[in-house]
Design a protein around this motif. Structure first.
Motif, PDB file in Angstrom:
ATOM      1  N   MET A   1       0.832  -1.190   0.000  1.00  0.00           N
ATOM      2  CA  MET A   1       0.000   0.000   0.000  1.00  0.00           C
ATOM      3  C   MET A   1       0.875   1.251   0.000  1.00  0.00           C
ATOM      4  O   MET A   1       1.931   1.236   0.620  1.00  0.00           O
ATOM      5  CB  MET A   1      -0.826  -0.059   1.285  1.00  0.00           C
ATOM      6  N   TYR A   2       0.416   2.298  -0.691  1.00  0.00           N
ATOM      7  CA  TYR A   2       1.218   3.527  -0.724  1.00  0.00           C
ATOM      8  C   TYR A   2       1.223   4.168   0.664  1.00  0.00           C
ATOM      9  O   TYR A   2       0.174   4.354   1.281  1.00  0.00           O
ATOM     10  CB  TYR A   2       0.628   4.504  -1.744  1.00  0.00           C
ATOM     11  N   VAL A   3       2.420   4.491   1.165  1.00  0.00           N
ATOM     12  CA  VAL A   3       2.530   5.138   2.475  1.00  0.00           C
ATOM     13  C   VAL A   3       2.937   6.587   2.245  1.00  0.00           C
ATOM     14  O   VAL A   3       3.860   6.863   1.475  1.00  0.00           O
ATOM     15  CB  VAL A   3       3.592   4.418   3.346  1.00  0.00           C
ATOM     16  N   TYR A   4       2.238   7.505   2.915  1.00  0.00           N
ATOM     17  CA  TYR A   4       2.475   8.929   2.681  1.00  0.00           C
ATOM     18  C   TYR A   4       3.897   9.347   3.040  1.00  0.00           C
ATOM     19  O   TYR A   4       4.450   8.916   4.053  1.00  0.00           O
ATOM     20  CB  TYR A   4       1.502   9.760   3.527  1.00  0.00           C
ATOM     21  N   ARG A   5       4.464  10.222   2.241  1.00  0.00           N
ATOM     22  CA  ARG A   5       5.741  10.874   2.574  1.00  0.00           C
ATOM     23  C   ARG A   5       5.423  12.171   3.310  1.00  0.00           C
ATOM     24  O   ARG A   5       4.265  12.619   3.308  1.00  0.00           O
ATOM     25  CB  ARG A   5       6.516  11.151   1.282  1.00  0.00           C
ATOM     26  N   PRO A   6       6.436  12.807   3.955  1.00  0.00           N
ATOM     27  CA  PRO A   6       6.145  14.007   4.740  1.00  0.00           C
ATOM     28  C   PRO A   6       5.383  15.067   3.944  1.00  0.00           C
ATOM     29  O   PRO A   6       4.454  15.691   4.460  1.00  0.00           O
ATOM     30  CB  PRO A   6       7.529  14.508   5.148  1.00  0.00           C
ATOM     31  N   HIS A   7       5.725  15.242   2.659  1.00  0.00           N
ATOM     32  CA  HIS A   7       5.028  16.309   1.940  1.00  0.00           C
ATOM     33  C   HIS A   7       3.571  15.956   1.636  1.00  0.00           C
ATOM     34  O   HIS A   7       2.722  16.828   1.545  1.00  0.00           O
ATOM     35  CB  HIS A   7       5.799  16.758   0.686  1.00  0.00           C
ATOM     36  N   ASP A   8       3.278  14.655   1.516  1.00  0.00           N
ATOM     37  CA  ASP A   8       1.870  14.271   1.344  1.00  0.00           C
ATOM     38  C   ASP A   8       1.088  14.673   2.593  1.00  0.00           C
ATOM     39  O   ASP A   8      -0.030  15.179   2.524  1.00  0.00           O
ATOM     40  CB  ASP A   8       1.727  12.752   1.167  1.00  0.00           C
ATOM     41  N   LYS A   9       1.704  14.410   3.756  1.00  0.00           N
ATOM     42  CA  LYS A   9       1.023  14.708   5.022  1.00  0.00           C
ATOM     43  C   LYS A   9       0.809  16.208   5.182  1.00  0.00           C
ATOM     44  O   LYS A   9      -0.254  16.660   5.617  1.00  0.00           O
ATOM     45  CB  LYS A   9       1.854  14.193   6.201  1.00  0.00           C
ATOM     46  N   GLN A  10       1.842  16.951   4.828  1.00  0.00           N
ATOM     47  CA  GLN A  10       1.751  18.410   4.959  1.00  0.00           C
ATOM     48  C   GLN A  10       0.626  18.958   4.072  1.00  0.00           C
ATOM     49  O   GLN A  10      -0.175  19.794   4.502  1.00  0.00           O
ATOM     50  CB  GLN A  10       3.088  19.019   4.561  1.00  0.00           C
ATOM     51  N   LEU A  11       0.585  18.415   2.855  1.00  0.00           N
ATOM     52  CA  LEU A  11      -0.442  18.832   1.891  1.00  0.00           C
ATOM     53  C   LEU A  11      -1.844  18.661   2.483  1.00  0.00           C
ATOM     54  O   LEU A  11      -2.686  19.555   2.415  1.00  0.00           O
ATOM     55  CB  LEU A  11      -0.290  17.932   0.667  1.00  0.00           C
ATOM     56  N   LEU A  12      -2.051  17.509   3.099  1.00  0.00           N
ATOM     57  CA  LEU A  12      -3.379  17.231   3.665  1.00  0.00           C
ATOM     58  C   LEU A  12      -3.691  18.120   4.846  1.00  0.00           C
ATOM     59  O   LEU A  12      -4.795  18.654   4.968  1.00  0.00           O
ATOM     60  CB  LEU A  12      -3.472  15.773   4.137  1.00  0.00           C
ATOM     61  N   SER A  13      -2.706  18.327   5.745  1.00  0.00           N
ATOM     62  CA  SER A  13      -3.048  19.121   6.932  1.00  0.00           C
ATOM     63  C   SER A  13      -3.277  20.577   6.542  1.00  0.00           C
ATOM     64  O   SER A  13      -4.155  21.240   7.095  1.00  0.00           O
ATOM     65  CB  SER A  13      -2.004  18.963   8.042  1.00  0.00           C
ATOM     66  N   GLU A  14      -2.553  21.054   5.532  1.00  0.00           N
ATOM     67  CA  GLU A  14      -2.818  22.426   5.070  1.00  0.00           C
ATOM     68  C   GLU A  14      -4.218  22.538   4.467  1.00  0.00           C
ATOM     69  O   GLU A  14      -4.936  23.514   4.675  1.00  0.00           O
ATOM     70  CB  GLU A  14      -1.769  22.850   4.038  1.00  0.00           C
ATOM     71  N   ARG A  15      -4.611  21.500   3.730  1.00  0.00           N
ATOM     72  CA  ARG A  15      -5.923  21.532   3.105  1.00  0.00           C
ATOM     73  C   ARG A  15      -7.032  21.511   4.166  1.00  0.00           C
ATOM     74  O   ARG A  15      -8.037  22.205   4.062  1.00  0.00           O
ATOM     75  CB  ARG A  15      -6.038  20.360   2.132  1.00  0.00           C
ATOM     76  N   VAL A  16      -6.828  20.713   5.215  1.00  0.00           N
ATOM     77  CA  VAL A  16      -7.839  20.639   6.279  1.00  0.00           C
ATOM     78  C   VAL A  16      -7.983  22.009   6.951  1.00  0.00           C
ATOM     79  O   VAL A  16      -9.102  22.497   7.167  1.00  0.00           O
ATOM     80  CB  VAL A  16      -7.471  19.554   7.329  1.00  0.00           C
ATOM     81  N   ALA A  17      -6.853  22.646   7.250  1.00  0.00           N
ATOM     82  CA  ALA A  17      -6.894  23.962   7.908  1.00  0.00           C
ATOM     83  C   ALA A  17      -7.615  24.979   7.021  1.00  0.00           C
ATOM     84  O   ALA A  17      -8.438  25.780   7.486  1.00  0.00           O
ATOM     85  CB  ALA A  17      -5.482  24.425   8.224  1.00  0.00           C
ATOM     86  N   GLN A  18      -7.314  24.908   5.736  1.00  0.00           N
ATOM     87  CA  GLN A  18      -7.946  25.835   4.789  1.00  0.00           C
ATOM     88  C   GLN A  18      -9.464  25.634   4.766  1.00  0.00           C
ATOM     89  O   GLN A  18     -10.234  26.592   4.834  1.00  0.00           O
ATOM     90  CB  GLN A  18      -7.353  25.568   3.397  1.00  0.00           C
ATOM     91  N   PHE A  19      -9.894  24.382   4.709  1.00  0.00           N
ATOM     92  CA  PHE A  19     -11.338  24.123   4.642  1.00  0.00           C
ATOM     93  C   PHE A  19     -12.025  24.460   5.965  1.00  0.00           C
ATOM     94  O   PHE A  19     -13.170  24.911   5.978  1.00  0.00           O
ATOM     95  CB  PHE A  19     -11.616  22.668   4.245  1.00  0.00           C
ATOM     96  N   ARG A  20     -11.310  24.283   7.065  1.00  0.00           N
ATOM     97  CA  ARG A  20     -11.879  24.653   8.369  1.00  0.00           C
ATOM     98  C   ARG A  20     -12.202  26.150   8.373  1.00  0.00           C
ATOM     99  O   ARG A  20     -13.268  26.588   8.787  1.00  0.00           O
ATOM    100  CB  ARG A  20     -10.870  24.311   9.484  1.00  0.00           C
ATOM    101  N   ASP A  21     -11.280  26.921   7.847  1.00  0.00           N
ATOM    102  CA  ASP A  21     -11.480  28.369   7.811  1.00  0.00           C
ATOM    103  C   ASP A  21     -12.617  28.745   6.845  1.00  0.00           C
ATOM    104  O   ASP A  21     -13.452  29.593   7.147  1.00  0.00           O
ATOM    105  CB  ASP A  21     -10.156  29.042   7.398  1.00  0.00           C
ATOM    106  N   GLN A  22     -12.637  28.058   5.696  1.00  0.00           N
ATOM    107  CA  GLN A  22     -13.697  28.352   4.718  1.00  0.00           C
ATOM    108  C   GLN A  22     -15.073  28.024   5.311  1.00  0.00           C
ATOM    109  O   GLN A  22     -16.027  28.796   5.151  1.00  0.00           O
ATOM    110  CB  GLN A  22     -13.461  27.538   3.438  1.00  0.00           C
ATOM    111  N   THR A  23     -15.173  26.899   6.006  1.00  0.00           N
ATOM    112  CA  THR A  23     -16.455  26.497   6.604  1.00  0.00           C
ATOM    113  C   THR A  23     -16.861  27.503   7.685  1.00  0.00           C
ATOM    114  O   THR A  23     -18.027  27.898   7.780  1.00  0.00           O
ATOM    115  CB  THR A  23     -16.330  25.079   7.215  1.00  0.00           C
TER     116      THR A  23
END
Ligand code: HEM
Ligand code: SF4
Length: 553
Positions: A1-23
């Motif tokens: 199974m594909y395991v996330y690299r640090p930049h994959d993780k960063q990408l996701l947490s930034e996206r979550v923060a962005q959507f939290r603010d938008q919501t």
């Protein structure tokens, strides 16, 4: 199974923060409905009949036990205690509260999951055969190619605003199409020629309004050029696709309008520009990706058919039946793949509760290297089970109600949510599925009939894949009343084929008797070992039509 690299993780947490603010800004009234719409769609959030629907991406259907447990926790804490497996192998939640969605996305990100590009006019989740990597018939594991495509497609700015949504599937099995590449916007068939890997690339397939089977555009694309070639096709679509009319916007309409030859020529011209550029894949990159899908630690000392299995098969009839229906051969001697059918009568096909998700996670850990797979038929597979463990596994599945031996049989139906949840529906589909399951409850009879795909959609968008069901059922609306149109002879197995309409549509209470009559005709006319759909192809539609509309039968 594909395991996330640090930049994959960063990408996701930034996206979550962005959507939290938008919501937050939407709920505070700082963003209008129109402003919020594209933002929520980019995060898999639809607004439906009763509540939002959140679609979670499951790349090529693979789930770890940790992810399964998180999906269960989300169902418990933020939904009504269940999740839904979709025909594109994704997981959908039908009842989240809008204000909870940022928390749900944060929970998903903890286990390397997200809802990015699960809606909107972009490249969607890349799918493949649910038995990818374990299917003895495949020429190589298609998942590394899926992952390469996924990484190229995710947040690719050039394809963030396509004329319409875009679906890509990859198949590596010759002479069969378990990934349904024939009915995807792009279908990628892995092929070997003179010892080299390459791809036969189809474009312009799709279901929904105007269903079509894709045309071969690239006959043999050598592997280093996979992304450049896909990009060339998408550029042609981006440039010439119809943006004025949503119903004419899919690539299938463009391929049809231009003709395959013209479309091919345009693609080749784009490809000539892109070929050997920065998108060219290297052996190193492909090897790294293959490394993410390494073989689990199989016991290589096992032979085929251990004594424990033979004994259980001989002594237990119910186990024997389940084994012959729901267990699939594995390329590793001594192992098997097991399908759990999520088709309990009285529950929407594909629904799974939080407790069941936890139980599947436990079973995956005990019996299947802590992994499971979702299927486009809305089931779940434990892919790597030792054959000598099949009997104890079956006992546990039986206790959980997951051992119904009906895989591919008439009651293992695909059904979309229809009028019960979906605001686009013309008619209900879940009660029709249930009525069929209740009528055909004799397991001996079902086994005697053999594989019959019954696929149900509540409207012409075809989420329930009715066009490729051997028997397709489509909900239609006539002056505010619900009717059902039957199609016959669709298939998605060796070849993709769109079914033919039987004739005028039926009332809801006629659907079961009509199917029973069609099945009776099959039983009367079949040759030994002939499948329903093959008998249909041999006889043609007329006798089925006559029988379905017969009033004196
Ligand atoms: C309840 C919320 C849903 C909405 C609003 C929705 C909406 C749509 C729409 C508008 C289309 C047609 C797109 C087109 O014109 O090409 C479509 C197609 C599709 N949807 Fe859904 N859908 C929903 C749920 C589902 C579910 C539950 C599944 C799986 C069981 C699903 C899987 C698909 C698939 C496979 C297609 C096929 C289209 C193709 O191949 O061209 N959708 N959906
Ligand atoms: S087929 Fe129609 S009714 Fe069913 S889920 Fe799709 S859009 Fe909704």
């Amino acid at each position: 199974m594909y395991v996330y690299r640090p930049h994959d993780k960063q990408l996701l947490s930034e996206r979550v923060a962005q959507f939290r603010d938008q919501t937050r800004r939407y709920l505070d009234g700082q963003l209008s409905n129109d402003e919020f719409l594209p933002l929520r769609l980019q995060n898999g959030l639809y607004i439906q009949r009763y509540a939002p629907m959140l679609r979670v991406s499951v790349p090529y259907g693979m789930l770890s036990s940790t992810q399964l447990r998180m999906l269960g926790r989300i169902a418990r804490e933020w939904d009504k205690g269940y999740a839904h497996v979709s025909t594109r192998q994704n997981i959908q939640y039908n009842w989240p509260d809008l204000e909870d969605v940022p928390d749900i996305l944060a929970a998903l990100a903890e286990v390397e999951m997200h809802a990015i590009q699960t809606s909107g006019n972009c490249i969607r989740n890349v799918t493949t055969d649910e038995f990818a990597g374990i299917n003895a018939a495949e020429i190589e594991d298609p998942r590394p190619w899926c992952e390469i495509i996924r990484q190229w497609a995710t947040f690719n700015p050039e394809f963030a605003y396509l004329p319409r949504k875009f679906k890509i599937a990859v198949n590596a099995v010759p002479d069969a199409d378990p990934a349904l590449i024939g009915v995807h916007d792009i279908g990628v068939q892995v092929v070997h020629r003179d010892g080299e890997t390459g791809f036969r690339v189809l474009a312009g397939g799709g279901l929904g309004r105007t269903p079509m089977v894709g045309e071969v555009i690239g006959d043999f694309v050598p592997w280093p050029h996979l992304l450049s070639y896909l990009e060339a096709i998408l550029r042609v679509y981006n440039k010439y696709g119809n943006r004025d009319n949503k119903y004419k916007a899919r690539i299938k309409i463009l391929v049809k309008a231009l003709g395959a030859e013209k479309f091919r020529a345009l693609t080749e011209a784009e490809f000539a520009e892109l070929k050997d550029g920065p998108m060219t894949l290297t052996a190193d990159e492909v090897d790294t990706m293959r490394g993410h899908f390494s073989t689990p630690a199989y016991d290589t000392a096992l032979g085929q058919r251990p004594a424990a299995l033979e004994e259980a098969l001989a002594s237990n009839k119910a186990f024997n039946r389940w084994f012959h229906t729901n267990v699939t051969a594995h390329r590793q001697p001594g192992y098997a793949a097991v399908t759990l059918t999520l088709k309990k009568t009285g529950r929407a096909p594909g629904d799974i509760t939080d407790e069941e998700l936890d139980a599947v996670a436990d079973l995956a850990e005990t019996y299947s290297f802590a992994e499971a797979r979702t299927t486009h038929q809305q089931n779940i597979v434990l892919g790597d089970v030792r054959q000598d463990q099949l009997f104890p596994l079956w006992e546990k599945l039986d206790a959980l109600g997951f051992a119904t031996p009906n895989l591919k049989l008439l009651t293992d139906m695909i059904a979309c949510p229809g009028g019960d949840f979906c605001s686009l529906a013309n008619a209900k589909s879940i009660p029709i599925a249930e009525a069929i399951q209740r009528h055909f409850d004799d397991m001996d009879y079902l086994h005697d009939l053999g594989p019959i795909d019954v696929n149900i959609s509540g409207c012409m968008n075809a989420c329930g894949h009715h066009h490729i069901g051997h028997i397709g059922i489509l909900g239609v609306d006539k002056k505010g009343r619900e009717y059902y149109q039957i199609t016959l002879g669709g298939r998605g197995d060796k070849v993709s084929k769109i079914g033919e309409k039987l004739g005028p549509s039926f009332d809801a209470d006629q659907v079961v008797p009509v199917i029973a009559r069609l099945v009776d005709l099959y039983v009367e006319q079949r040759k030994p070992d002939e499948l329903f759909v093959d008998t249909y192809e041999r006889l043609g539609i007329e006798p089925f039509k006559e029988r379905a509309y017969a009033t004196d039968h």
